[in-house]
Design a protein around this motif. Structure first.
Motif, short mmCIF file in Angstrom:
data_model
loop_
_atom_site.label_atom_id
_atom_site.label_comp_id
_atom_site.label_asym_id
_atom_site.label_seq_id
_atom_site.Cartn_x
_atom_site.Cartn_y
_atom_site.Cartn_z
N GLU A 1 18.21 6.93 -7.70
CA GLU A 1 17.31 7.78 -6.91
C GLU A 1 15.93 7.80 -7.57
OE1 GLU A 1 19.42 11.50 -6.57
OE2 GLU A 1 20.63 10.77 -4.90
N GLU B 1 13.55 5.31 7.12
CA GLU B 1 14.17 4.90 5.86
C GLU B 1 13.38 3.78 5.18
OE1 GLU B 1 18.89 5.43 6.03
OE2 GLU B 1 18.10 4.31 7.73
N ILE C 1 19.37 7.36 3.61
CA ILE C 1 18.55 7.44 2.40
C ILE C 1 17.30 8.25 2.70
CG2 ILE C 1 19.48 5.26 1.54
CD1 ILE C 1 16.84 3.92 2.32
N TYR D 1 18.09 7.85 -2.30
CA TYR D 1 17.70 6.47 -2.57
C TYR D 1 16.52 6.09 -1.69
CZ TYR D 1 22.30 6.08 -4.81
OH TYR D 1 23.39 6.25 -5.61
N THR D 2 15.71 5.14 -2.21
CA THR D 2 14.56 4.64 -1.47
C THR D 2 14.45 3.14 -1.70
OG1 THR D 2 13.01 4.95 -3.30
CG2 THR D 2 13.31 6.82 -1.80
N THR E 1 21.42 10.70 0.77
CA THR E 1 21.10 10.44 -0.63
C THR E 1 19.59 10.31 -0.76
OG1 THR E 1 21.10 8.02 -0.56
CG2 THR E 1 23.24 9.10 -0.83
N THR F 1 20.05 -0.44 5.33
CA THR F 1 21.21 0.02 4.58
C THR F 1 22.48 -0.38 5.32
OG1 THR F 1 21.48 2.16 5.68
CG2 THR F 1 19.84 2.03 3.91
#
Length: 503
Positions: A331, A206, A216, A307-308, A305, A210
């Motif tokens: 995103e 990841e 993610i 997300y990064t 998801t 988080t």
């Protein structure tokens, strides 16, 4: 286990349609709300343990760090720079289990109870662990035989810990080296295909911490070798969450203090079955990473998801513009890929968005949209454009919708031809410049705008002369606000229809 899902099946096969990018409900994995001190019981417990237990635990931790540093110094003693590029052998490598045991003792003395599930395979060259949520995740290393890790080159200069990390023979990443990413990938591939000469490599794909509410997007670095990997999932089944350390929330020292002042903290490490990639996954590291993430999310019972770490950067940009942090959760990496834009473009659009949106909720309503463009809310062209941006028809535009609207609707319309056409609509008589009187007359005819409203719009344009606007100045303003392009075309179409009717 094998998986043959194609890239098209998970939505990255060149899809850039706006309908595919309609925003979903925001799930923010980068925020931590601490509830450890909400009750009187917990406050008293933390206070008592701070006085009577915390000092003892700190002493125990310091002793373990000291012992580990001594072991690391012995294990690395006499090695040349060239030796550092080869795996440790003989008595040096046999100290690895001792180091791992010493670190586990440090966790136990700190009040941790570690539970292991599944079977750790020493045959695969790469392990991937998730979710990454705290510095406590290091326990995975010490329960897995002290594999090598990926870390920044600056860590080697840290007192005590630098030597401990160096003993694991990590793959160092240098932010100053423009070739660092490619060098890191090559080194991971070299070690993964060394036939077991090097220790296993453990990565947290990841790439940032988080709150464990979802997984993610995985970075593909661990999957470039195309070798089998063992997924490892980490859980913290505690009544109070005192371990999560995310982008927005308590700092590291507070997290450490609250964790050390609990009677016990539980961590569960589960080794999932080894994942053997298909031929397609070997050729496509991103597909491989996606499918491994899906298996790990299934084991954890959490969603995924896209997300990064770039979303974290955009959250900071939103906060710097006095917007809610969640405004930046769009995103980013996925949008960059599908829209063909870069991070600097997205950050620039965030600046423009911040000029329009309400600071309280980071959303744009029709009234703010109209005020930004200086056009009445009753103008059909404005309402049409707002509805095109507002893809989910909820009456507001969030940053994701704004970015899509600008990229897919306004900018494609904002051509040189459109700007010249719009300038001709205002340039009555073809003088080569536009006066305030021209603007007032044109807008009164097309939009029924008052003289005061037209004057405000005229003053928005940066110009060298107070009484008129040149084409270059008009073009610069239109390029700064591409939203006008669609409205210009609507005006032109309306005027053309009126002219045809009059004939």
């Amino acid at each position: 286990m094998k998986s043959g899902e194609s890239e098209e099946e998970w939505g990255t096969a060149g899809c850039s349609e706006q309908d595919h990018l309609i925003p979903h409900e925001v799930l923010n994995p980068f925020v931590m709300r601490l509830d450890a001190l909400n009750s009187t019981y917990d406050k008293v417990k933390v206070a008592v343990l701070t006085v009577f237990v915390l000092p003892l635990r700190i002493v125990g931790l310091c002793l373990c760090v000291l012992f580990g540093w001594v072991f690391a110094c012995i294990g690395l003693y006499g090695l040349s720079e060239e030796d550092h590029n080869r795996p440790l052998r003989g008595w040096r490598s046999r100290m690895r289990p001792l180091q791992a045991a010493n670190a586990r003792v440090a966790y136990y003395l700190s009040g941790w109870v570690i539970r292991k599930r599944g079977q750790h395979s020493t045959e695969v060259p790469v392990m991937v662990a998730a979710p990454h949520s705290t510095f406590g995740d290091a326990i995975v290393l010490f329960c897995s035989g002290l594999p090598s890790i990926i870390c920044r080159s600056q860590t080697i200069g840290m007192p005590f810990f630098g030597k401990l990390i160096d003993y694991t023979q990590p793959v160092y990443v240098s932010r100053e080296d423009p070739n660092s990413r490619q060098n890191t990938i090559r080194e991971i591939q070299r070690r993964a295909h060394s036939g077991g000469e090097w220790p296993q490599i453990l990565l947290f794909p990841e790439g940032t911490c988080t709150n464990r509410s979802c997984l993610i997007q995985f970075k593909p670095g661990a999957f470039y070798p195309g070798a089998p990997v063992q997924p490892v999932v980490v859980r913290y089944p505690n009544r109070l969450d005192t371990v999560t350390w995310t982008w927005e929330g308590p700092g590291a020292w507070k997290i450490l203090w609250l964790t050390l002042t609990q009677f016990v903290s539980f961590c569960e490490i589960e080794y999932l079955p080894v994942y053997v990639p298909s031929d397609e996954e070997k050729e496509n590291p991103r597909l491989y990473a996606h499918n491994v993430r899906a298996k790990m999310a299934e084991a954890l019972g959490v969603p995924v998801t896209d997300y990064t770490y770039d979303d974290c950067r955009l959250m900071s940009k939103a906060r710097a513009n006095n917007l809610p942090c969640e405004t930046g959760l769009v995103e980013v990496t996925k949008l960059m890929h599908q829209l063909g834009i870069n991070m600097s473009t997205i950050e620039a659009e965030m600046e423009s968005f911040a000029e329009i949106a309400r600071k309280t909720d980071g959303l744009i309503r029709l009234t703010e949209f109209a005020a930004y463009l200086g056009i009445p809310t009753s103008e059909p062209g404005l309402v049409e454009l707002f509805n095109l941006y507002d893809s989910d028809r909820d009456g507001v535009i969030d940053f994701r919708e704004y970015l899509l609207g600008v990229s897919l609707i306004s900018k494609p319309c904002n051509t040189e031809e459109t700007i010249r056409l719009a300038f001709r609509l205002f340039d009555l008589g073809g003088k080569g410049h536009v006066t305030q009187r021209d603007v007032t007359k044109a807008l009164a005819h097309t939009l029924s705008m008052t003289e005061q409203e037209s004057a405000r719009l005229f003053q928005q344009v940066q110009k060298a002369h107070d009484d008129y606007i040149t084409f270059e100045e008009f073009r610069a303003h239109a390029q700064k606000k591409p939203e006008y392009a669609k409205i210009f075309l609507t005006w032109h179409g309306r005027m053309t229809q009126e002219k045809e009717k009059s004939q």
